[in-house]
Design a protein around this motif. Structure first.
Motif, PDB file in Angstrom:
ATOM      1  N   GLU A 185      45.195  42.564  50.712  1.00 42.13           N
ATOM      2  CA  GLU A 185      44.317  42.461  51.880  1.00 42.13           C
ATOM      3  C   GLU A 185      44.768  43.417  52.989  1.00 42.13           C
ATOM      4  N   ASP A 186      46.066  43.520  53.183  1.00 39.32           N
ATOM      5  CA  ASP A 186      46.597  44.446  54.184  1.00 39.32           C
ATOM      6  C   ASP A 186      46.271  45.888  53.790  1.00 39.32           C
ATOM      7  N   LEU A 187      46.472  46.230  52.542  1.00 41.50           N
ATOM      8  CA  LEU A 187      46.211  47.589  52.064  1.00 41.50           C
ATOM      9  C   LEU A 187      44.733  47.947  52.159  1.00 41.50           C
ATOM     10  N   PHE A 188      43.867  47.079  51.686  1.00 43.06           N
ATOM     11  CA  PHE A 188      42.435  47.362  51.654  1.00 43.06           C
ATOM     12  C   PHE A 188      41.767  47.220  53.022  1.00 43.06           C
ATOM     13  N   GLY A 189      42.359  46.447  53.906  1.00 44.39           N
ATOM     14  CA  GLY A 189      41.788  46.279  55.237  1.00 44.39           C
ATOM     15  C   GLY A 189      40.579  45.356  55.250  1.00 44.39           C
ATOM     16  N   ARG A 190      40.011  45.189  56.421  1.00 46.80           N
ATOM     17  CA  ARG A 190      38.875  44.266  56.605  1.00 46.80           C
ATOM     18  C   ARG A 190      37.685  44.602  55.723  1.00 46.80           C
TER      19      ARG A 190
ATOM     20  N   ALA B 297      38.477  48.356  51.334  1.00 47.52           N
ATOM     21  CA  ALA B 297      38.639  49.693  50.742  1.00 47.52           C
ATOM     22  C   ALA B 297      37.328  50.186  50.162  1.00 47.52           C
ATOM     23  N   CYS B 298      37.105  51.440  50.258  1.00 48.88           N
ATOM     24  CA  CYS B 298      35.936  52.080  49.623  1.00 48.88           C
ATOM     25  C   CYS B 298      34.632  51.320  49.870  1.00 48.88           C
ATOM     26  N   VAL B 299      34.321  51.076  51.120  1.00 48.18           N
ATOM     27  CA  VAL B 299      33.060  50.461  51.549  1.00 48.18           C
ATOM     28  C   VAL B 299      32.850  49.079  50.917  1.00 48.18           C
ATOM     29  N   GLY B 300      33.873  48.264  50.961  1.00 47.55           N
ATOM     30  CA  GLY B 300      33.740  46.882  50.498  1.00 47.55           C
ATOM     31  C   GLY B 300      33.816  46.685  49.002  1.00 47.55           C
ATOM     32  N   CYS B 301      34.318  47.645  48.282  1.00 43.97           N
ATOM     33  CA  CYS B 301      34.372  47.548  46.816  1.00 43.97           C
ATOM     34  C   CYS B 301      35.339  46.457  46.346  1.00 43.97           C
ATOM     35  N   TRP B 302      36.485  46.355  46.987  1.00 43.31           N
ATOM     36  CA  TRP B 302      37.526  45.418  46.548  1.00 43.31           C
ATOM     37  C   TRP B 302      37.841  45.607  45.068  1.00 43.31           C
TER      38      TRP B 302
ATOM     39  N   ALA C 184      29.145  44.031  47.709  1.00 44.62           N
ATOM     40  CA  ALA C 184      30.101  44.692  48.596  1.00 44.62           C
ATOM     41  C   ALA C 184      30.521  43.763  49.730  1.00 44.62           C
ATOM     42  N   GLY C 185      31.799  43.811  50.041  1.00 43.51           N
ATOM     43  CA  GLY C 185      32.328  43.002  51.128  1.00 43.51           C
ATOM     44  C   GLY C 185      32.891  41.679  50.655  1.00 43.51           C
ATOM     45  N   ALA C 186      32.537  40.612  51.353  1.00 47.06           N
ATOM     46  CA  ALA C 186      33.122  39.294  51.097  1.00 47.06           C
ATOM     47  C   ALA C 186      32.874  38.796  49.676  1.00 47.06           C
ATOM     48  N   GLY C 187      31.720  39.104  49.114  1.00 50.72           N
ATOM     49  CA  GLY C 187      31.434  38.674  47.744  1.00 50.72           C
ATOM     50  C   GLY C 187      32.393  39.295  46.741  1.00 50.72           C
ATOM     51  N   ASN C 188      32.634  40.581  46.883  1.00 52.15           N
ATOM     52  CA  ASN C 188      33.585  41.251  45.991  1.00 52.15           C
ATOM     53  C   ASN C 188      35.012  40.754  46.220  1.00 52.15           C
ATOM     54  N   ARG C 189      35.349  40.491  47.465  1.00 52.55           N
ATOM     55  CA  ARG C 189      36.688  39.972  47.786  1.00 52.55           C
ATOM     56  C   ARG C 189      36.913  38.645  47.064  1.00 52.55           C
ATOM     57  N   ARG C 190      35.947  37.752  47.151  1.00 46.74           N
ATOM     58  CA  ARG C 190      36.053  36.450  46.476  1.00 46.74           C
ATOM     59  C   ARG C 190      36.143  36.628  44.965  1.00 46.74           C
ATOM     60  N   ALA C 191      35.329  37.530  44.442  1.00 47.40           N
ATOM     61  CA  ALA C 191      35.317  37.747  42.989  1.00 47.40           C
ATOM     62  C   ALA C 191      36.666  38.277  42.500  1.00 47.40           C
TER      63      ALA C 191
ATOM     64  N   LYS D 269      39.584  37.960  43.994  1.00 49.26           N
ATOM     65  CA  LYS D 269      40.584  36.892  44.159  1.00 49.26           C
ATOM     66  C   LYS D 269      40.450  35.856  43.052  1.00 49.26           C
ATOM     67  N   GLY D 270      39.232  35.631  42.570  1.00 47.20           N
ATOM     68  CA  GLY D 270      39.008  34.690  41.477  1.00 47.20           C
ATOM     69  C   GLY D 270      39.735  35.073  40.197  1.00 47.20           C
ATOM     70  N   PHE D 271      39.951  36.365  39.990  1.00 51.62           N
ATOM     71  CA  PHE D 271      40.678  36.799  38.790  1.00 51.62           C
ATOM     72  C   PHE D 271      42.116  36.325  38.792  1.00 51.62           C
ATOM     73  N   LEU D 272      42.642  35.994  39.961  1.00 49.49           N
ATOM     74  CA  LEU D 272      44.025  35.529  40.026  1.00 49.49           C
ATOM     75  C   LEU D 272      44.209  34.183  39.332  1.00 49.49           C
ATOM     76  N   LYS D 273      43.109  33.474  39.083  1.00 49.48           N
ATOM     77  CA  LYS D 273      43.171  32.176  38.397  1.00 49.48           C
ATOM     78  C   LYS D 273      43.099  32.339  36.889  1.00 49.48           C
ATOM     79  N   THR D 274      43.005  33.572  36.404  1.00 44.50           N
ATOM     80  CA  THR D 274      42.917  33.841  34.966  1.00 44.50           C
ATOM     81  C   THR D 274      44.184  34.546  34.501  1.00 44.50           C
ATOM     82  N   ASP D 275      44.260  34.753  33.204  1.00 45.98           N
ATOM     83  CA  ASP D 275      45.399  35.481  32.638  1.00 45.98           C
ATOM     84  C   ASP D 275      45.125  36.980  32.520  1.00 45.98           C
ATOM     85  N   VAL D 276      43.987  37.426  33.010  1.00 42.53           N
ATOM     86  CA  VAL D 276      43.610  38.833  32.896  1.00 42.53           C
ATOM     87  C   VAL D 276      44.353  39.665  33.938  1.00 42.53           C
ATOM     88  N   SER D 277      44.912  40.774  33.495  1.00 45.36           N
ATOM     89  CA  SER D 277      45.547  41.707  34.428  1.00 45.36           C
ATOM     90  C   SER D 277      44.489  42.242  35.387  1.00 45.36           C
ATOM     91  N   VAL D 278      44.874  42.466  36.622  1.00 42.55           N
ATOM     92  CA  VAL D 278      43.939  42.990  37.610  1.00 42.55           C
ATOM     93  C   VAL D 278      44.377  44.371  38.070  1.00 42.55           C
TER      94      VAL D 278
END
Length: 186
Positions: A18-23, A26-31, A44-51, A53-62
């Motif tokens: 979050e610190d790296l990508f900023g408010r 990054a890249c116009v809300g791509c996350w 773009a924006g909050a929807g991508n951020r949530r999506a 972050k949702g990967f953190l609940k899986t075993d998939v590398s991000v």
């Protein structure tokens, strides 16, 4: 400034991303969700951020975060099994590829403004190769630009020279400005 460490994205390192990508994410809300979504799911924006972050609940590398010698997050590299990036199948660079087990992808990089052109993407790509190999990859691929005069906003995919320095070879050139490169661990 040098890279002190590189760590996988996790719940513990999420605040650093979050610190790296900023408010704006990054890249116009791509996350870093462009390749991970279908056309209708990209938000773009909050929807991508949530999506993402949702990967953190899986075993998939991000992806991986690079930290400077001041322990500040300065770089990001997406790395995961190729099948984690469904949009690839809809693009010229990914359409001819396959998602077989063991095939991983490094589709994008992000380096904090003010820290670019210092070789951090080299460190990130080296770490992405090692990370993917340690997690079962037999092949890792990337989709870099071939342009010698690429704009900064086109460099998020890396360059052909970057990938070549890390043992990747060109397997096809689907567009005049992009190649598909891969490295085998077999």
């Amino acid at each position: 400034m040098i890279i002190k460490r590189i760590a996988p994205l996790s719940a513990a390192t999420w605040p650093d991303l979050e610190d790296l990508f900023g408010r704006n994410g990054a890249c116009v809300g791509c996350w870093c969700m462009w390749w991970r979504t279908g056309k209708n799911d990209y938000s773009a924006g909050a929807g991508n951020r949530r999506a993402l972050k949702g990967f953190l609940k899986t075993d998939v590398s991000v992806g991986l975060l690079a930290y400077s010698d001041e322990d500040r997050p300065v770089g990001w590299c997406a790395v995961a099994p190729r099948s984690s990036y469904p949009r690839l199948a809809l693009t010229a660079v990914g359409r001819a590829g396959t998602d077989e087990d063991g095939r991983w992808a490094v589709p994008c990089f992000y380096v904090r403004p003010g820290h670019r052109r210092r070789g951090f993407t080299d460190d990130l790509l080296a770490a992405a190769c090692e990370h993917s190999r340690e997690h079962g990859a037999t092949i890792v691929e990337g989709y870099p630009t071939t342009s010698q005069k690429a704009r900064t906003d086109d460099l998020f995919v890396g360059t052909k020279n970057l990938f070549a320095r890390h043992g990747f070879v060109v397997v096809r050139q689907p567009t005049p400005k992009r190649v598909v490169m891969e490295r085998s661990f077999g």
